[in-house]
Design a protein around this motif. Structure first.
Motif, mmCIF file in Angstrom:
data_model
loop_
_atom_site.group_PDB
_atom_site.id
_atom_site.type_symbol
_atom_site.label_atom_id
_atom_site.label_comp_id
_atom_site.label_asym_id
_atom_site.label_seq_id
_atom_site.Cartn_x
_atom_site.Cartn_y
_atom_site.Cartn_z
ATOM 1 N N ASN A 25 0.418 -1.173 -0.344
ATOM 2 C CA ASN A 25 -0.177 -0.438 -0.142
ATOM 3 C C ASN A 25 1.108 1.575 -0.219
ATOM 4 N N ASP A 26 1.794 1.537 -1.030
ATOM 5 C CA ASP A 26 2.591 1.841 -1.081
ATOM 6 C C ASP A 26 3.261 2.924 -2.243
ATOM 7 N N ARG A 27 1.892 3.909 -2.947
ATOM 8 C CA ARG A 27 2.956 4.175 -4.225
ATOM 9 C C ARG A 27 4.071 4.428 -4.995
ATOM 10 N N SER A 28 4.725 5.365 -3.828
ATOM 11 C CA SER A 28 5.885 5.028 -4.022
ATOM 12 C C SER A 28 7.117 4.238 -4.604
ATOM 13 N N GLN A 29 5.947 2.812 -4.120
ATOM 14 C CA GLN A 29 6.892 1.656 -3.958
ATOM 15 C C GLN A 29 5.911 1.016 -6.003
ATOM 16 N N GLY A 30 5.428 1.825 -6.125
ATOM 17 C CA GLY A 30 4.808 1.294 -7.118
ATOM 18 C C GLY A 30 4.165 -0.058 -6.901
ATOM 19 N N THR A 31 2.662 0.366 -5.318
ATOM 20 C CA THR A 31 2.455 -1.041 -5.175
ATOM 21 C C THR A 31 0.609 -0.221 -5.260
ATOM 22 N N LEU A 32 0.088 -0.672 -4.676
ATOM 23 C CA LEU A 32 -1.999 0.012 -4.358
ATOM 24 C C LEU A 32 -2.181 1.030 -3.866
ATOM 25 N N SER A 33 -2.381 2.074 -4.055
ATOM 26 C CA SER A 33 -3.008 3.244 -3.206
ATOM 27 C C SER A 33 -4.128 3.094 -2.586
ATOM 28 N N SER A 34 -4.190 3.229 -1.775
ATOM 29 C CA SER A 34 -5.751 3.453 -0.458
ATOM 30 C C SER A 34 -6.715 3.350 -1.420
ATOM 31 N N PHE A 35 -6.624 4.493 -1.892
ATOM 32 C CA PHE A 35 -7.984 4.612 -3.237
ATOM 33 C C PHE A 35 -8.458 3.473 -3.940
ATOM 34 N N ALA A 36 -7.043 3.143 -4.588
ATOM 35 C CA ALA A 36 -7.414 1.775 -5.733
ATOM 36 C C ALA A 36 -8.020 0.823 -4.561
ATOM 37 N N LEU A 37 -7.345 -0.248 -3.561
ATOM 38 C CA LEU A 37 -8.017 0.003 -2.710
ATOM 39 C C LEU A 37 -9.542 -0.962 -2.252
ATOM 40 N N THR A 38 -9.571 0.702 -1.662
ATOM 41 C CA THR A 38 -10.970 1.349 -1.864
ATOM 42 C C THR A 38 -11.864 0.139 -2.617
ATOM 43 N N LEU A 39 -11.780 1.024 -4.970
ATOM 44 C CA LEU A 39 -12.596 0.458 -4.881
ATOM 45 C C LEU A 39 -12.314 -0.658 -5.369
ATOM 46 N N MET A 40 -11.329 -1.609 -5.208
ATOM 47 C CA MET A 40 -11.425 -2.971 -5.436
ATOM 48 C C MET A 40 -12.325 -3.587 -4.124
ATOM 49 N N VAL A 41 -12.786 -3.099 -3.475
ATOM 50 C CA VAL A 41 -13.449 -3.573 -2.496
ATOM 51 C C VAL A 41 -14.947 -3.559 -2.779
ATOM 52 N N ILE A 42 -15.198 -2.262 -3.805
ATOM 53 C CA ILE A 42 -16.511 -1.977 -3.893
ATOM 54 C C ILE A 42 -16.922 -2.952 -5.285
ATOM 55 N N SER A 43 -16.099 -2.846 -5.708
ATOM 56 C CA SER A 43 -15.947 -3.571 -7.752
ATOM 57 C C SER A 43 -16.061 -5.108 -7.297
ATOM 58 N N TRP A 44 -15.841 -5.577 -5.813
ATOM 59 C CA TRP A 44 -16.007 -6.883 -5.585
ATOM 60 C C TRP A 44 -17.358 -7.038 -5.283
ATOM 61 N N MET A 45 -17.962 -6.304 -4.444
ATOM 62 C CA MET A 45 -19.128 -6.712 -3.857
ATOM 63 C C MET A 45 -20.383 -6.301 -4.634
ATOM 64 N N GLN A 46 -19.637 -5.441 -5.769
ATOM 65 C CA GLN A 46 -21.098 -4.903 -7.028
ATOM 66 C C GLN A 46 -20.917 -6.437 -8.163
ATOM 67 N N GLN A 47 -19.712 -7.257 -7.748
ATOM 68 C CA GLN A 47 -19.896 -8.762 -8.229
ATOM 69 C C GLN A 47 -20.992 -9.742 -7.813
ATOM 70 N N GLN A 48 -20.337 -9.257 -6.080
ATOM 71 C CA GLN A 48 -21.443 -10.631 -5.721
ATOM 72 C C GLN A 48 -22.922 -9.881 -5.079
ATOM 73 N N LYS A 49 -23.089 -9.133 -5.764
ATOM 74 C CA LYS A 49 -24.205 -8.108 -6.179
ATOM 75 C C LYS A 49 -24.400 -7.904 -4.217
ATOM 76 N N LEU A 50 -23.954 -7.514 -4.070
ATOM 77 C CA LEU A 50 -24.247 -6.931 -2.591
ATOM 78 C C LEU A 50 -24.415 -5.461 -2.714
ATOM 79 N N LEU A 51 -23.551 -4.450 -3.754
ATOM 80 C CA LEU A 51 -23.321 -3.359 -3.389
ATOM 81 C C LEU A 51 -24.084 -3.125 -5.476
ATOM 82 N N PRO A 52 -24.951 -2.267 -5.767
ATOM 83 C CA PRO A 52 -25.303 -1.727 -6.647
ATOM 84 C C PRO A 52 -24.300 -0.687 -7.792
#
Length: 528
Positions: free
Chosen positions: A274-301
């Motif tokens: 979770n370190d952008r300076s090291q080329g890994t995932l940003s906090s915003f990207a992790l948040t969107l990954m959770v929301i996107s996955w919950m949409q796939q599971q039909k938990l969120l529209p």
């Protein structure tokens, strides 16, 4: 490993002693000419001495050669992988091969789910900023606004990022945007930032660090006073404000979004991904990954898809349509429809409805099931474009919030900006892709063995080579000296905040050739 070569219509397989599993892969001799030129002479010399079946033991350390008819050797299809490099294709083949037999359990036992959920709740309580810090932060914003706005007539100071979406942690920075209509354009934005820096210096004696070479120029302000948070100040960062409003709405829809995001961030920080300076995932990207996955599971529209379906008027910000549904009645109706569809198709879901089961299933998806593609919360692009689709078309296989994932498997961990289609807010370096995937896989395996979630958070970041020290002990408590607002804010360096704006000297030293400096700064400053 066994190495297969196709030379002059003959497939040659090179065996090594004590080899338990043969890698049955053949590479085109033309594409690996250097390997062909180095091995062909040796292979031809040993061809006469080879036998049809390799010996079980080879006293001679020199590898033995076996002839196999070409028709019996299946050549791999590299077209399904990224064509960027031959090494990338080989690495993906190896990663896919390791999945076999290591998927683990798809569900946890009831007692394990309850314990994991309780651990997630403990992480949320320990990581989220206490009420006292939130009150100090809000007081600081009000006071800064009171002093700044008279100096800049027509301006408006607006918080965004984690401070606005309900995910602000004790070590998070404060992201602020000075909304000033008269500061249109890059030159005017820089002048405004210099003016803001002079105001800050006059009021506090601090000298903010200007970072004006990024596409979204900003000031990095680290106050000397202990009751003031570290701030990233930008001008007219309106898209970031709208993104924060969108995430805040998702957090308010389902009470499980917040604990999942906080737990995932805590885990990612502990594992050094979770370190952008090291080329890994940003906090915003992790948040969107959770929301996107919950949409796939039909938990969120998809709130953007709902807005189009409800024919809400278009809202344009910086040439992008930023409308999304805010109507509670419409959202509740969509949630009921999703619950009905999910229960009809798969019962209570892949891993139960509790936060522990969802986190375990999320680790499984991104560690074992995810095969590349765009990670998006936008919804069905055809609906967003205004195309009329029947109910059968919407429910057809391959449609839905993440239908595009299957069409572009060459993009791994490509997290799309909600309001800027095709813009990656993650920009993960190629060299970090396998490591991130492996961390998700390890987390799923760890929890699948019934081990505590706290053990995944026990390794400090400095052990993984990061220049940041994790401000939390293995039990989830803050280290000494980080309880105050200033200490916890100073621990949270800018690359891990939700704004994540890299300084030019640091960013230039860490980016690869595949990630330009301007593009990286634009993605991190405009989209959070």
């Amino acid at each position: 490993h066994g190495i297969g070569l196709h030379i002059d219509n003959i497939s040659l397989v090179l065996y090594t002693p004590n080899l338990s599993v043969m890698l049955a892969s053949c590479f085109n001799g033309r594409s690996v000419g250097h390997l062909q030129r180095s091995l062909v002479p040796a292979l031809q010399r040993r061809l006469q001495a080879s036998t049809s079946v390799p010996k079980e033991e080879h006293p001679d350390p020199t590898p033995t050669l076996q002839w196999i008819p070409k028709a019996t050797v299946k050549e791999p299809n590299f077209e399904e992988f990224s064509p960027s490099s031959f090494a990338t294709a080989r690495r993906k083949v190896a990663v896919a091969g390791r999945d076999t037999g290591r998927a683990g359990r798809t569900k946890l036992k009831k007692q394990e789910l309850e314990r994991l959920t309780a651990e997630i709740e403990d992480v949320v309580r320990s990581r989220m900023a206490p009420e006292e810090l939130v009150e100090r932060r809000d007081l600081f914003v009000r006071e800064f606004r009171r002093r700044l706005e008279p100096e800049l007539p027509g301006s408006r100071l607006v918080p965004f990022g984690s401070a606005a979406n309900g995910l602000w942690m004790a070590d998070s920075d404060l992201d602020l945007s000075v909304e000033l209509p008269s500061a249109a354009g890059r030159v005017e934005s820089k002048k405004t930032l210099k003016h803001v820096g002079a105001i800050i210096h006059r009021l506090t004696g601090d000298r903010p660090e200007p970072r004006l070479r990024a596409r979204m120029p900003l000031l990095r302000w680290e106050p000397e006073r202990t009751d003031m948070p570290c701030c990233d100040v930008s001008v007219n960062n309106t898209l970031a404000i709208v993104n924060s409003d969108l995430v805040s709405k998702y957090v308010s829809i389902d009470s499980r979004v917040k604990p999942l995001v906080v737990a995932l961030k805590a885990w990612a920080r502990s594992r050094g991904i979770n370190d952008r300076s090291q080329g890994t995932l940003s906090s915003f990207a992790l948040t969107l990954m959770v929301i996107s996955w919950m949409q796939q599971q039909k938990l969120l529209p998809s709130l953007q898809e709902l807005a189009v379906q409800q024919q809400q008027p278009v809202e344009i910000v910086q040439d992008f349509d930023v409308r999304f549904c805010r109507d509670a009645a419409v959202i509740n109706q969509a949630m009921v429809q999703l619950d009905t569809l999910r229960l009809a198709n798969q019962g209570r879901g892949p891993a139960g409805d509790c936060a522990g089961g969802l986190l375990y299933s999320l680790f499984r998806y991104y560690g074992l099931e995810y095969r590349g593609g765009v990670i998006s919360v936008r919804g069905d692009e055809r609906i967003l474009r205004g195309e009329a689709l029947s109910e059968a078309g919407l429910n057809a296989p391959g449609n839905g919030p993440n239908a595009r994932a299957a069409t572009d498997a060459s993009r791994f961990f490509f997290v799309e900006n909600p309001f800027q289609p095709g813009l990656d807010v993650a920009n993960v370096e190629i060299g970090q892709l396998a490591r991130i995937r492996d961390e998700f896989r390890k987390a799923h395996k760890h929890l699948g063995q019934g081990l505590p979630f706290a053990e995944l958070l026990a390794m400090p970041v400095e052990h993984l080579g990061s220049r940041r020290r994790l401000p939390y002990a293995s039990d989830g408590s803050l280290h000494a000296g980080t309880a105050s607002l200033a200490s916890s804010s100073s621990e949270g360096s800018f690359e891990d905040s939700d704004n994540e704006a890299d300084s030019e000297p640091l960013a230039a030293s860490r980016r690869t050739a595949t990630r330009g400096a301007d593009n990286n700064n634009n993605n991190n400053n405009n989209n959070n």
